[in-house]
Design an enzyme around this catalytic site. Sequence first.
Site, PDB file in Angstrom:
ATOM      1  N   GLU A  50      51.484  74.186  53.870  1.00 21.73           N
ATOM      2  CA  GLU A  50      52.838  73.666  53.664  1.00 21.73           C
ATOM      3  C   GLU A  50      53.796  74.847  53.781  1.00 21.73           C
ATOM      4  O   GLU A  50      53.656  75.834  53.059  1.00 21.73           O
ATOM      5  CB  GLU A  50      52.868  73.097  52.246  1.00 21.73           C
ATOM      6  CG  GLU A  50      53.984  72.199  51.894  1.00 21.73           C
ATOM      7  CD  GLU A  50      53.875  71.745  50.435  1.00 21.73           C
ATOM      8  OE1 GLU A  50      54.871  71.929  49.720  1.00 21.73           O
ATOM      9  OE2 GLU A  50      52.825  71.251  50.010  1.00 21.73           O
ATOM     10  N   ASP A  61      62.873  74.048  43.190  1.00 22.65           N
ATOM     11  CA  ASP A  61      62.046  75.253  43.208  1.00 22.65           C
ATOM     12  C   ASP A  61      62.222  76.094  41.950  1.00 22.65           C
ATOM     13  O   ASP A  61      63.338  76.309  41.484  1.00 22.65           O
ATOM     14  CB  ASP A  61      62.382  76.108  44.434  1.00 22.65           C
ATOM     15  CG  ASP A  61      62.046  75.401  45.729  1.00 22.65           C
ATOM     16  OD1 ASP A  61      61.106  74.578  45.708  1.00 22.65           O
ATOM     17  OD2 ASP A  61      62.708  75.660  46.747  1.00 22.65           O
TER      18      ASP A  61
END
Length: 261
Positions: A50, A61
Amino acid sequence: MTSAVERAIDAARAEGRIAFVGYLPAGYPDVPTSIDAAVALAEAGADVIELGPPYSDPVMDGPVIQEATNAVLESGFRTRDLFEVVRGVTARTDVPVLVMTYWNLVVQYGIDRYADDLAAAGGAGLITPDITPDAADEWIAASERTGLDRVFLAAPTSTDERLDMIRDASRGFVYTVSTMGITGERAELDKAARTLVARLRERGVTRACVGIGVSTPEHVAGIAEYADGAIVGTALVRALRDGGVAGLSEVARALVAGTSR
């Protein structure tokens, strides 16, 4: 017809283990090293890679990934550079490469153009954390045309109706969010992940991979009890930051060792 990502998950299952999905920021710490790092991840046993392009407002994130993607952004990395990274990785490994991207980057580039360029680079599809299937008609059409996978996220808060929509729209796997909030390591994975995978199973989902907070071989081994894949990001990014490609390989091998059922 099954996709390359689906075949990778099925092949892992046939070997008596779950798939290992490893995340790295595209272009970190620089473009050539990021290609080497992704290839090293494949060589360490990752079933799916990924790659995350940098984004100015990465709401999902955690700090380790934000720090890395900010450095990439400051280096002048652009969406066109992402396809160079994907092409560099797919030229050296058969492990399928998904791109995990915030949707605004795709819209800015042009949805059809993005799909065409990703497919031309050998990419397998997109993981789209901030768009839901009911808002993704253009992307679904583009992915049908190009044969790219579309991985949507299911959260512990998703209604049954929403899970049905995610099941019907996803191709590759359903990204099963283990805990609400941002990515990063957790001392103990949320029990909500087991419940969510059980709900997906009841709705006929055969490929559910668990991510967000998965950071140790023990976490991976726990996921192997109930899901089809484990997704690790922060622990790999930290390993690359602190130990380079060699350090990343070492950590990745330890994590992959947790995939046996």
